[in-house]
Design a protein around this motif. Structure first.
Motif, mmCIF file in Angstrom:
data_model
loop_
_atom_site.group_PDB
_atom_site.id
_atom_site.type_symbol
_atom_site.label_atom_id
_atom_site.label_comp_id
_atom_site.label_asym_id
_atom_site.label_seq_id
_atom_site.Cartn_x
_atom_site.Cartn_y
_atom_site.Cartn_z
ATOM 1 N N LEU A 173 21.006 25.913 42.503
ATOM 2 C CA LEU A 173 21.580 27.120 41.919
ATOM 3 C C LEU A 173 23.068 27.148 42.231
ATOM 4 N N VAL A 174 23.892 27.177 41.176
ATOM 5 C CA VAL A 174 25.341 27.285 41.351
ATOM 6 C C VAL A 174 25.762 28.667 40.863
ATOM 7 N N ASN A 175 26.138 29.526 41.796
ATOM 8 C CA ASN A 175 26.570 30.889 41.482
ATOM 9 C C ASN A 175 28.073 30.869 41.227
ATOM 10 N N ASN A 176 28.433 30.642 39.972
ATOM 11 C CA ASN A 176 29.832 30.457 39.616
ATOM 12 C C ASN A 176 30.426 31.609 38.816
ATOM 13 N N ALA A 177 29.636 32.331 38.048
ATOM 14 C CA ALA A 177 30.184 33.386 37.184
ATOM 15 C C ALA A 177 30.992 34.384 38.005
ATOM 16 N N GLY A 178 32.151 34.734 37.492
ATOM 17 C CA GLY A 178 32.992 35.676 38.227
ATOM 18 C C GLY A 178 34.077 36.255 37.349
ATOM 19 N N THR A 179 34.769 37.255 37.898
ATOM 20 C CA THR A 179 35.857 37.901 37.174
ATOM 21 C C THR A 179 36.881 38.409 38.168
ATOM 22 N N SER A 180 38.022 38.832 37.648
ATOM 23 C CA SER A 180 39.077 39.377 38.500
ATOM 24 C C SER A 180 39.633 40.642 37.856
ATOM 25 N N TRP A 181 40.493 41.330 38.609
ATOM 26 C CA TRP A 181 41.122 42.557 38.096
ATOM 27 C C TRP A 181 42.430 42.717 38.859
ATOM 28 N N GLY B 180 39.522 34.631 49.310
ATOM 29 C CA GLY B 180 38.542 35.245 50.194
ATOM 30 C C GLY B 180 38.665 34.766 51.622
ATOM 31 N N LEU B 181 39.472 33.733 51.831
ATOM 32 C CA LEU B 181 39.715 33.199 53.175
ATOM 33 C C LEU B 181 41.012 33.730 53.767
ATOM 34 N N THR B 182 42.012 33.946 52.909
ATOM 35 C CA THR B 182 43.337 34.310 53.407
ATOM 36 C C THR B 182 43.731 35.753 53.120
ATOM 37 N N GLY B 183 43.182 36.342 52.059
ATOM 38 C CA GLY B 183 43.601 37.688 51.674
ATOM 39 C C GLY B 183 44.901 37.726 50.910
ATOM 40 N N GLY B 184 45.491 36.545 50.646
ATOM 41 C CA GLY B 184 46.780 36.515 49.952
ATOM 42 C C GLY B 184 46.637 36.714 48.461
ATOM 43 N N TYR B 185 47.757 36.992 47.819
ATOM 44 C CA TYR B 185 47.809 37.136 46.371
ATOM 45 C C TYR B 185 48.665 36.010 45.800
ATOM 46 N N PRO B 186 48.178 35.255 44.836
ATOM 47 C CA PRO B 186 49.019 34.231 44.218
ATOM 48 C C PRO B 186 50.140 34.872 43.418
ATOM 49 N N VAL C 33 50.405 38.793 42.633
ATOM 50 C CA VAL C 33 49.528 39.586 41.761
ATOM 51 C C VAL C 33 48.504 40.308 42.635
ATOM 52 N N PRO C 34 48.473 41.647 42.635
ATOM 53 C CA PRO C 34 47.531 42.368 43.502
ATOM 54 C C PRO C 34 46.101 42.265 42.959
#
Length: 255
Positions: free
Chosen positions: A92-100, A151-157, A160-161
């Motif tokens: 099982l690969v749980n890949n589906a995701g989204t951002s905001w 999810g490891l660093t908490g940074g924003y690329p 972008v918040p």
């Protein structure tokens, strides 16, 4: 046993959520290349059909299933379709995701709930259903969750918040650890991949050159860069590896 034998997935069934493009399709490709039958989900039927056609052109037995993973009630029936077609799900690969993207004080509750539901709760529902029906009874299985270096660093690329996204991916990291601990006695391996910057539809709004410069390797991820870790975590080569999150980021988290 040779490494080739350890990574042979012939006769196994895989489910990749969000598998019609980008990272999901890349992972579906390598699972099929190693011999697995691969079911892929997506919301858009046209993109899904194109992806399935691509996989079949590579000799992969592919099953496209339209499913909005944000609709939690749709997940168990979708899994039933995979089982009916392929038998028990081994991978099982749980890949589906989204951002905001929004500053925290302007972030809507609707956006927060959308991200948390798809990025975290859908993983819980899919893993619970596949575990209950396929993996725990047979005392074997591989679960791969897609986290993020955010999810490891908490940074924003590029500034972008993305509070909800980062929070959700941090939750995926700990979900992976906890589920791995619970299911280890049943012979089930649960690991996560934390991609860095990859050019995908989700990252299209970012400055490609500037974001790539963040990595010591001075580039973003390419169309082959998740295949090695996917082959490891999906196969018996990871028999003694569980609860781990591996960053695939060109060295960003090593800085």
């Amino acid at each position: 046993m040779s490494l080739a034998q350890l990574q042979n997935l012939k006769g196994r069934a895989a489910l990749v959520t969000g598998g019609s493009r980008g990272l999901g399709l890349q992972m579906a490709e390598v699972l099929g290349e190693l011999g697995a039958k691969v079911a892929i989900t997506a919301r858009k039927g046209d993109e899904l059909d194109a992806a399935a056609g691509h996989l079949k052109s590579l000799g992969v037995e592919a099953l496209p299933l339209v499913c909005d993973m944000g609709n939690l009630a749709a997940i168990p029936p979708m899994i039933e379709q995979v089982i009916a077609a392929f038998g028990a799900i081994d991978i099982l690969v749980n890949n589906a995701g989204t951002s905001w993207g929004a500053p925290t004080i302007e972030h809507t509750l609707e956006g927060w709930n959308k991200v948390i539901t798809l990025n975290v709760t859908a993983i819980f529902v899919a893993s619970q259903e596949v575990g209950r029906r396929c993996m725990l009874p047979r005392r074997r299985g591989k679960v791969i969750n897609i986290a993020s270096i955010q999810g490891l660093t908490g940074g924003y690329p590029e500034g972008v918040p993305t509070l909800a996204y980062n929070t959700s991916k941090g939750a995926v990291v700990n979900l992976t650890r906890t589920l791995a601990n619970e299911w280890a006695p049943f012979g089930i391996n649960v690991n996560a991949i934390a991609p860095g910057y990859f050019p995908t539809k989700m990252t299209a709004q970012l400055d490609t050159d500037a974001t790539s410069e963040m990595a010591p390797m001075k580039r973003g991820g390419g169309p082959e860069d998740l295949k090695g870790v996917t082959a490891l975590f999906a196969s018996d080569a990871c028999a003694f590896i569980t609860g781990q999150t591996l960053a695939v980021d060109g060295g960003v988290t090593a800085i």
